[in-house]
Design an enzyme around this catalytic site. Structure first.
Site, PDB file in Angstrom:
ATOM      1  N   LYS A 197       5.037 -14.395   1.932  1.00  0.00           N
ATOM      2  CA  LYS A 197       6.443 -14.128   1.583  1.00  0.00           C
ATOM      3  C   LYS A 197       7.268 -13.751   2.825  1.00  0.00           C
ATOM      4  CE  LYS A 197       5.211 -12.948  -3.140  1.00  0.00           C
ATOM      5  NZ  LYS A 197       4.662 -11.977  -4.080  1.00  0.00           N
ATOM      6  N   SER A 226       0.468 -12.993  -0.780  1.00  0.00           N
ATOM      7  CA  SER A 226       1.868 -12.546  -0.659  1.00  0.00           C
ATOM      8  C   SER A 226       2.320 -12.282   0.768  1.00  0.00           C
ATOM      9  CB  SER A 226       2.086 -11.290  -1.499  1.00  0.00           C
ATOM     10  OG  SER A 226       2.190 -11.650  -2.845  1.00  0.00           O
ATOM     11  N   TYR A 272       4.972  -3.231  -2.534  1.00  0.00           N
ATOM     12  CA  TYR A 272       5.300  -3.168  -3.969  1.00  0.00           C
ATOM     13  C   TYR A 272       5.637  -1.753  -4.401  1.00  0.00           C
ATOM     14  CZ  TYR A 272       3.522  -7.779  -3.510  1.00  0.00           C
ATOM     15  OH  TYR A 272       3.341  -9.029  -3.085  1.00  0.00           O
ATOM     16  N   VAL A 317      -2.689 -10.153  -2.406  1.00  0.00           N
ATOM     17  CA  VAL A 317      -3.846  -9.917  -3.280  1.00  0.00           C
ATOM     18  C   VAL A 317      -5.140 -10.529  -2.742  1.00  0.00           C
ATOM     19  CG1 VAL A 317      -2.569  -9.499  -5.433  1.00  0.00           C
ATOM     20  CG2 VAL A 317      -3.260 -11.835  -4.843  1.00  0.00           C
ATOM     21  N   TYR A 368       5.329 -22.699  -3.786  1.00  0.00           N
ATOM     22  CA  TYR A 368       4.928 -21.274  -3.765  1.00  0.00           C
ATOM     23  C   TYR A 368       3.398 -21.133  -3.739  1.00  0.00           C
ATOM     24  CZ  TYR A 368       4.148 -16.536  -5.504  1.00  0.00           C
ATOM     25  OH  TYR A 368       3.686 -15.243  -5.662  1.00  0.00           O
TER      26      TYR A 368
HETATM   27  O1  DON Z   1       1.665 -15.211  -7.363  1.00  0.00           O
HETATM   28  C1  DON Z   1       0.721 -14.454  -7.280  1.00  0.00           C
HETATM   29  O2  DON Z   1       0.460 -13.645  -8.171  1.00  0.00           O
HETATM   30  C2  DON Z   1      -0.116 -14.502  -6.035  1.00  0.00           C
HETATM   31  N1  DON Z   1      -0.142 -15.838  -5.522  1.00  0.00           N
HETATM   32  C3  DON Z   1       0.414 -13.612  -4.968  1.00  0.00           C
HETATM   33  C4  DON Z   1       0.534 -12.188  -5.395  1.00  0.00           C
HETATM   34  C5  DON Z   1       0.308 -11.214  -4.312  1.00  0.00           C
HETATM   35  O3  DON Z   1      -0.318 -11.436  -3.313  1.00  0.00           O
HETATM   36  C6  DON Z   1       0.830  -9.890  -4.594  1.00  0.00           C
HETATM   37  N2  DON Z   1       0.282  -8.972  -3.671  1.00  0.00           N
HETATM   38  N3  DON Z   1      -0.011  -7.904  -3.612  1.00  0.00           N
END
Ligand code: DON
Length: 309
Positions: free
Chosen positions: A71, A68, A245, A263, A193
């Site tokens: 982003k 993420s 978040y 993540v 994405y």
């Molecule tokens: O779409 C997802 O769930 C992951 N590619 C990215 C989520 C993420 O990194 C949220 N972070 N804390």
């Protein structure tokens, strides 16, 4: 802040040493199977400064899945491309929900609360797919330029893993499409994405590539204007309210820096007019934020008095 590099190096080494056993308090993300096999004990921290220094400790040169954190780069590109109309399709409010929540999106009629939750980043991906002839290539080239490092790659195993376990992201994108808030075809948006999430970068590369956010939109390494000064302020504001978040409030309270987690276990934090910190340790807390990464950044910010509030 960084008058004495030797002292800062000692601070980083000391902070890291204190975290050696703490990784056991979190869990490595396994909903993306390719991430589950990353050794949990790896950890690193770096700080890049706008005056041209990068100091790091531990595994700060080890590439990891940026997830993420991508982003932030996606949003910068989309703001440059679309300008004001972007904010009719995504808002800038904290969500107070899990990063992959679907309930809220139905409630908000397909308009994501902010660009840092998955729905918002999928919307941003749609903007990039619709405005670039080859959005994935444009995204990776952008990162290579910002990090001044042509070796940055997409991890194909992580990409495939997300693609085959991406039903929730697909559901979010189809839901937005049903509200006419997605222009491109859904599989194309998902492919972009997952590509941007699957980029691998190190703490060093990430802290150096985001310096423009600490320097009014200008990359201090090249003096190029990456985004306007106003947009740098706006992006930092969104990171402050939504980057961690539904733990963003606690992070603002205890650390006080605009920040973004992923993540993969990475966290970047912007110290306006000074530099960018990046910490990495794969095990996550229940919000999806790195346990050790949070401790490291909180420790450094506390020690150096970095809170912007
Ligand atoms: O779409 C997802 O769930 C992951 N590619 C990215 C989520 C993420 O990194 C949220 N972070 N804390």
């Amino acid at each position: 802040m960084i008058e004495n590099i030797t002292v800062l190096q000692e601070i980083l080494d000391d902070l890291l040493l204190k975290q050696t056993e703490k990784y056991c308090q979190g869990h490595v993300a396994d909903y993306i199977p390719a991430l589950a096999c990353i050794p949990p004990q790896l950890m690193g921290i770096s700080i890049a400064t706008i005056d041209g220094n990068t100091i790091g400790a531990g595994d700060y040169r080890h590439p990891f899945s940026i997830q993420s954190i991508s982003k932030v780069f996606g949003l910068t590109l989309a703001m440059n491309r679309l300008g004001k109309p972007l904010w009719q399709r995504v808002t800038m409010e904290p969500s107070g929900q899990a990063f992959n929540s679907i309930i809220q999106l139905e409630w908000e009629k397909g308009i994501p609360k902010n660009p840092m939750i998955n729905a918002g980043a999928l919307l941003v991906s749609d903007v990039l797919v619709s405005h670039y002839s080859a959005s994935k290539l444009a995204f990776v080239s952008y990162l290579r330029k910002l990090a001044n490092d042509e070796s940055i790659q997409v991890d194909c195993e992580v990409y495939q893993s997300e693609l085959s376990h991406g039903n929730r992201n697909a559901a979010l994108t189809y839901l937005m499409k049903s509200f006419n808030n997605i222009e491109a075809e859904v599989p194309e948006v998902l492919s972009h994405y997952f590509t941007q999430c699957a980029v691998s970068m190190s703490c060093k590369q990430l802290s150096e590539s985001l310096l423009f956010l600490a320097n009014k939109g200008i990359d201090p390494k090249t003096q190029s204007q990456i985004c306007s000064k106003k947009d740098a302020h706006r992006i930092n504001a969104i990171l402050s309210t939504s980057g961690m978040y539904d733990q963003s409030g606690e992070f603002a309270f205890s650390v006080g820096l605009p920040a973004k987690s992923g993540v993969g276990g990475g966290i970047v934090a912007v110290v306006p007019n000074i530099g960018v910190i990046c910490a990495w340790s794969p095990p996550l807390n229940k919000y999806g934020n790195s346990v050790v990464g949070m401790n490291l950044i909180a420790g450094l910010a506390g020690k150096l008095g970095l809170s912007i509030y």
